[in-house]
Design a protein around this motif. Structure first.
Motif, PDB file in Angstrom:
ATOM      1  N   ASN A   2       0.836  -1.213   0.000  1.00  0.00           N
ATOM      2  CA  ASN A   2       0.000   0.000   0.000  1.00  0.00           C
ATOM      3  C   ASN A   2       0.865   1.255   0.000  1.00  0.00           C
ATOM      4  OD1 ASN A   2       0.822  -0.491   2.651  1.00  0.00           O
ATOM      5  ND2 ASN A   2      -0.799   0.823   3.446  1.00  0.00           N
ATOM      6  N   LEU A   4       1.461   5.401   0.116  1.00  0.00           N
ATOM      7  CA  LEU A   4       0.866   6.543   0.809  1.00  0.00           C
ATOM      8  C   LEU A   4       1.048   7.814  -0.002  1.00  0.00           C
ATOM      9  CD1 LEU A   4       1.347   4.471   3.174  1.00  0.00           C
ATOM     10  CD2 LEU A   4       1.626   6.447   4.660  1.00  0.00           C
ATOM     11  N   ASP A  67      -2.854  10.356   2.609  1.00  0.00           N
ATOM     12  CA  ASP A  67      -2.804   9.398   3.714  1.00  0.00           C
ATOM     13  C   ASP A  67      -2.018   9.940   4.900  1.00  0.00           C
ATOM     14  OD1 ASP A  67      -4.036   7.091   2.230  1.00  0.00           O
ATOM     15  OD2 ASP A  67      -2.353   7.566   0.913  1.00  0.00           O
ATOM     16  N   ARG A  91      -4.364  11.770   9.157  1.00  0.00           N
ATOM     17  CA  ARG A  91      -3.169  11.476   9.945  1.00  0.00           C
ATOM     18  C   ARG A  91      -2.077  12.510   9.672  1.00  0.00           C
ATOM     19  NH1 ARG A  91      -2.085   6.391  11.895  1.00  0.00           N
ATOM     20  NH2 ARG A  91      -0.125   5.930  10.867  1.00  0.00           N
ATOM     21  N   GLU A 313       5.142   6.852  10.632  1.00  0.00           N
ATOM     22  CA  GLU A 313       3.924   6.133  11.019  1.00  0.00           C
ATOM     23  C   GLU A 313       4.062   5.555  12.422  1.00  0.00           C
ATOM     24  OE1 GLU A 313       2.602   3.558   7.576  1.00  0.00           O
ATOM     25  OE2 GLU A 313       1.035   5.065   7.982  1.00  0.00           O
TER      26      GLU A 313
END
Ligand code: AMP
Ligand code: GLY
Length: 424
Positions: A2, A4, A67, A91, A313
């Protein structure tokens, strides 16, 4: 995997370095920079939203469905941009408003250090100019350091050599309000001596992971003379920061600061910057910043081995202790090329040449700060600090030589740089 999509708030050399490092990650999707600058355009889409426009940034982040937002400069952090993004379900990397006060108010940070016995210069806080002057007169110890309580673009510190200088600084800050509300209160502080060290550290509220140390050169002139600037050059690691000193700093400053913020209900998540002075009585805090340093980041991030997206993250999710993070056994040197006249007034719009030739040299990266594209698409100067010419090499000496070789390849009218970076 995935990927971002990431929006970086800010438009200086620091943000260019952050964007370059993010782009190295296999998980990096689309990159946006707000407002960005002329040098980032090949890596990120630059969009004209000001770094302090909180509503605008939230709207843009939502529209682009990013993201992650990385809030790099102090102002939006202190104003609560991360809180506003979080409320909108976005975020963000960076401390919330409650934690960013560690930089936003020196009254706060000094009281925090006093309460938790974190070594720093002795001080007193004043909200009336007469009281400040009475204290300085009674103490009669010079130089004395006078600091505006709030943010002042790195210019809110005056080292007064005599009573007259002190009176002038107090008047300028508290009565003439040259820094606006930031000077309503002032901290009067003991003058410390010793080498200065910058340590940037990732922090998830509980775990702290220091990055490689560095040394900024804040004064405009060679031999560390002249007015303070945003920083004229950096070397990393800092030669004064030995493993013994690092251990003392971790035990007496870094961890106590993280615990103190936790105890105050102000969990710090982001990059915490420790501005330290290695005094004859041991390391002391000169200042905290709630963000990556500029230009320290341009020297520190190239040495980071590891995935910056993963680290960011982990900071947000409170998993920093699980992350793999190392620094290259190498050295970097960053020489700032500034507009002639900086930090005073200077001309803008001057064409810049030679960046490609500089970057063709082994280990060289040119981080752009005050640059823009003119109507003909040429790269031109647009700010005081224009370029951060950075070299990575095996030894500090080799990194410095290579950085200066790269500087020689670059040209714009009136370019000013210090020739003595790394010699202090
Ligand atoms: P700051 O903007 O707080 O980083 O301060 C700018 C510069 O002023 C620092 O990098 C130091 O060189 C100097 N400075 C700040 N506080 C003190 C102090 N208490 N004693 C001596 N120098 C100081
Ligand atoms: N280089 C100093 C700062 O970022 O505040």
């Amino acid at each position: 995997m995935n990927k971002l999509d990431i929006l970086v708030v800010g438009g200086g050399g620091r943000e260019h370095a952050i964007i370059k490092k993010l782009a190295e990650s296999p998980r990096c999707g689309r990159l946006y920079a707000c407002p960005g600058n002329g040098g980032m355009a090949d890596l990120a889409e630059c969009l004209p939203v000001s770094a302090t426009d909180i509503a605008g940034m939230v709207a843009l982040a939502s529209e682009k469905a990013v993201d992650l937002v990385v809030v790099a400069p102090d102002n939006p952090l202190v104003m609560g941009m991360v809180d506003a993004l979080a409320e909108a379900g976005i975020r963000a990397f960076g401390p919330n408003k409650a934690a960013a006060i560690i930089e936003g108010s020196k009254a706060f940070s000094k009281a925090l250090m006093q309460k938790y016995a974190i070594p720093t210069a002795d001080y007193a806080l004043f909200d009336r100019p007469d009281d400040a002057m009475a204290y300085i007169r009674a103490q009669n110890r010079f130089p004395v350091v006078i600091k505006a309580d709030g943010l002042a673009l790195g210019k809110g510190v005056v080292i007064a050599e005599c009573l007259e200088d002190a009176a002038e600084a107090i008047k300028a800050m508290m009565e003439d309000k040259i820094f606006g509300g930031s000077g309503s209160r002032v901290v009067v502080e003991e003058f410390l001596t010793g080498p200065e060290v910058s340590v940037l550290a990732f922090c998830d509220g509980k775990t702290l992971r220091p990055m490689v140390s560095s040394m900024d050169h804040k004064r405009a002139g060679e031999g560390n003379t002249g007015p303070n600037t945003g920083g004229m050059g950096v070397i990393a690691p800092n030669p004064h920061y030995t493993p013994e000193v690092a251990k003392i700093c971790e035990e007496t400053i870094f961890l106590p600061t993280v615990r103190a913020m936790e105890a105050e209900g102000r969990l710090f998540k982001g990059c915490l910057y420790f501005g330290l002075m290695l005094t004859p009585k041991g390391p002391k805090v000169i200042e905290y910043n709630c963000r990556f340093g500029d230009p320290e980041t341009q020297a520190v991030l190239p040495l980071l081995e590891g995935d910056l997206i993963e680290i960011m993250e982990a900071v947000i999710d409170g998993r920093l202790s699980e992350v793999d993070m190392h620094f290259k056994q190498a050295a970097t040197a960053c020489v700032i090329m500034a507009s002639g006249g900086y930090p005073g007034s200077y001309q803008k719009g001057l064409p810049i040449t030679g960046i490609a030739a500089a970057e063709a040299l082994e280990g060289v990266t040119v981080y752009q700060a005050g640059t823009a594209r003119d109507a003909q698409g040429r790269l031109v100067t647009s700010g005081g600090r224009v370029l951060g010419v950075t070299a990575l090499s095996d030894t500090p000496q080799a990194a410095l030589e290579q950085a200066y070789a790269a500087v020689e390849a670059i040209d714009f009218e009136g370019a000013y740089f210090r020739r003595d970076i790394g010699r202090y």
